[in-house]
Design an enzyme around this catalytic site. Structure first.
Site, short mmCIF file in Angstrom:
data_model
loop_
_atom_site.label_atom_id
_atom_site.label_comp_id
_atom_site.label_asym_id
_atom_site.label_seq_id
_atom_site.Cartn_x
_atom_site.Cartn_y
_atom_site.Cartn_z
N ARG A 172 0.84 -1.20 0.00
CA ARG A 172 0.00 0.00 0.00
C ARG A 172 0.87 1.25 0.00
O ARG A 172 2.06 1.21 0.35
CB ARG A 172 -0.89 0.02 1.24
CG ARG A 172 -0.09 0.07 2.52
CD ARG A 172 -0.86 0.50 3.74
NE ARG A 172 0.01 0.38 4.91
CZ ARG A 172 0.91 1.26 5.27
NH1 ARG A 172 1.10 2.35 4.55
NH2 ARG A 172 1.64 1.08 6.35
N GLY A 173 0.28 2.37 -0.35
CA GLY A 173 0.98 3.63 -0.24
C GLY A 173 1.14 4.03 1.22
O GLY A 173 0.46 3.52 2.10
N GLY A 174 2.05 4.96 1.46
CA GLY A 174 2.21 5.48 2.81
C GLY A 174 3.45 4.94 3.51
O GLY A 174 4.29 4.27 2.90
N TYR B 35 4.93 3.91 7.82
CA TYR B 35 4.63 2.91 8.84
C TYR B 35 3.27 3.18 9.50
O TYR B 35 2.92 4.34 9.76
CB TYR B 35 5.70 2.91 9.93
CG TYR B 35 6.93 2.11 9.57
CD1 TYR B 35 6.92 0.72 9.62
CD2 TYR B 35 8.09 2.76 9.16
CE1 TYR B 35 8.05 -0.01 9.27
CE2 TYR B 35 9.23 2.04 8.82
CZ TYR B 35 9.19 0.65 8.88
OH TYR B 35 10.31 -0.06 8.53
N GLY C 234 -4.41 4.17 3.44
CA GLY C 234 -3.33 3.71 2.55
C GLY C 234 -3.89 2.68 1.59
O GLY C 234 -4.42 1.66 2.01
N GLY D 248 -6.67 -0.03 2.48
CA GLY D 248 -7.77 0.88 2.77
C GLY D 248 -7.59 1.78 3.97
O GLY D 248 -6.69 2.62 3.99
N SER E 180 -7.90 2.55 8.42
CA SER E 180 -7.96 2.06 9.79
C SER E 180 -8.48 3.18 10.68
O SER E 180 -8.02 4.32 10.59
CB SER E 180 -6.60 1.56 10.28
OG SER E 180 -5.62 2.58 10.20
N CYS F 6 3.06 7.09 10.15
CA CYS F 6 2.97 7.79 8.87
C CYS F 6 4.05 8.85 8.70
O CYS F 6 3.88 9.81 7.96
CB CYS F 6 1.58 8.38 8.66
SG CYS F 6 0.27 7.14 8.67
#
Length: 219
Positions: free
Chosen positions: A68-70, A72, A150, A161, A163, A179
């Protein structure tokens, strides 16, 4: 659209395998779009932009490399993870619009509990201002993160998705720089003083989904 709610704690790699298979099926038209609501055991995930130095306690929990993007992020009990397997190709092929819709969806769900979620330029996720905390050194209100976003797209189908922190152990976030943002904290609905359950959050997500993704309001 299929909605799935899993009881208990779902293994992270099992979830990734399910998402990848389902996204592939959606892409070729052999499966419906899917929203999957899960909880995971305590773990950290590293997105495609994660910096090694942001994992400050690497031995604390399992660490999973994610597509996913992003950067930690933390997943664990008390956090509602919302995996979105949606056909973005049929929804306009506009990634920025899709991410905005996800943010708007989270904000709409939080509003069901009279929580004002906000987005900030240059900061991923959804934030809340804390009137109950001291002002920052610059005189601004303290802001804490309540939800992370993300996603990944493959053949214009999304997976991974959102959280939302309902009642996780907030100390578990201290093993990472969430992040990549160190100057702000994290919060949860229960930390804000709201006796909200996971079922309450699930109902809010179901109630607000169509008003965001089936209307022009989020454009």
């Amino acid at each position: 659209m299929e909605w799935i709610t899993s009881d208990g704690l779902v293994d992270y790699q099992t979830a990734v395998e399910f998402m990848e298979n389902r996204a592939a099926q959606i892409a070729v038209g052999t499966a419906d779009e899917c929203i999957w609501l899960v909880e995971h055991p305590p773990l950290y995930t590293a997105g495609t932009s994660a910096k090694p130095e942001d994992l400050t306690d690497p031995d604390r929990f399992e660490v999973h490399t994610s597509k996913r993007g992003g950067q930690y992020t933390y997943h664990g009990p008390g956090q509602r993870v919302v995996y979105v397997m949606l056909d973005v190709g049929k929804r306009g092929r506009d990634v920025r619009k899709f991410v905005k819709q996800l943010e708007t969806w989270v904000i709409a769900a939080l509003a069901e509990f009279n929580v004002r979620g906000e987005i900030r330029e240059g900061r991923v996720g959804v934030w809340v201002e804390r009137d109950d905390k001291p002002l920052t050194a610059t005189g601004a209100k303290t802001e804490d993160k309540i939800a992370a976003i993300g996603i990944r797209l493959r053949k214009w189908v999304s997976f991974h998705g959102i959280s939302i922190n309902v009642e996780p152990d907030l100390d578990h976030f201290s093993g990472i720089v969430p992040c990549g943002i160190s100057e702000h904290g994290v919060t949860s609905l229960v930390d804000l003083g709201l006796p909200v359950t996971m079922d309450d959050v699930d109902l809010a997500l179901r109630r607000t989904f169509d008003q965001v993704f089936s209307s022009q309001a989020a454009l």
